[in-house]
Design an enzyme around this catalytic site. Sequence first.
Site, PDB file in Angstrom:
ATOM      1  CB  SER A   1      17.998-106.698 -12.405  1.00 31.91           C
ATOM      2  OG  SER A   1      18.779-107.749 -12.806  1.00 31.91           O
TER       3      SER A   1
ATOM      4  CG  ASP B   1      24.970-103.336 -14.614  1.00 30.34           C
ATOM      5  OD1 ASP B   1      25.021-104.614 -14.609  1.00 30.34           O
ATOM      6  OD2 ASP B   1      23.270-103.264 -14.485  1.00 30.34           O
TER       7      ASP B   1
ATOM      8  CG  HIS C   1      22.255-104.746 -11.641  1.00 33.60           C
ATOM      9  ND1 HIS C   1      22.435-104.950 -12.776  1.00 33.60           N
ATOM     10  CD2 HIS C   1      22.183-105.493 -10.974  1.00 33.60           C
ATOM     11  CE1 HIS C   1      21.053-105.598 -13.468  1.00 33.60           C
ATOM     12  NE2 HIS C   1      20.844-106.102 -12.068  1.00 33.60           N
TER      13      HIS C   1
END
Length: 299
Positions: A161, A241, A276
């Site tokens: 991320s 995600d 995620h």
Amino acid sequence: MKVIKELSACGGRLIKLSHDSASTKTNMNVNVYLPKQYYAQEYPRNKRIPTIVYLSGLTCTPDNASEKAFWQFQADKYGFAMVFPDTSPRGESVANDPEGSWDFGQGAGFYVNATQQPYAQHYQMYDYVHKELPQTLDAYFNKDGVAKLDFLDKVAITGHSMGGYGAICGYLKGYAGKRYKSCSAFAPIVNPSKVAWGQKAFKGYLGNERAQWQEYDPCALIKNVQRTGDDKILIHVGDADPFLEEHLKPELLLEAVKCTSWENHVQVKKVHGFDHSYYFVSTFVPEHAEFHAHNLGLI
């Protein structure tokens, strides 16, 4: 360096450390996993164990990936050490988001050198991660004439991320000097100048001048970096995600590399059903570990 705790994990040891940073002017925590090869009597004394640096995402500390990504199994398999830095400076004197949100300020340093007040005093995360920390770890672990770990030359970088963004950015900014042998990322923010997370961070840390933003934006950097050898970037992202369409936008990096030396050498694998979380990250860590082990000369 001060040892906070040592934990047995897999065949090696996870060392939790803290130290005073000249870059951030704060105390910083970092976790280091030493694989089983580090403790093996038969390991060649003239052969250094290479390192993979893992940069974590928003709100994370060095503990998240240490506990949930399962890099330790892969480190033992191939023979590399892992470094898990923190995501920002911390402490009562460190400026935070005045709105108290989770995507800016403490826990969300975005791996840049801030130029704007009140953040410039402490948020020098680019220098900390890519310059100070490797030197500090090298001095601590390779003292007394015994150099078993390589924090300076045979090093790869990855992240998740915000950390995936930080990994690609650091890789490209240090490419001319070959700071890192390889780069991969899990669900990275590839074009922060064009998405809300990045725009908030860049405006707060770097100001309104977008020319400064380009110095930390992978989609801008990669156009000006001439690829050499067999270098490539590996990226995984889940099609479930929740941040995919608004903040990650991996297709923008593929668009940016068109007609550059990186075209067809940035591999984005969109995997079905994954979100995620660290369920996603841990699933694909083995593939990333093999990718880096190859580039570090361990395969």
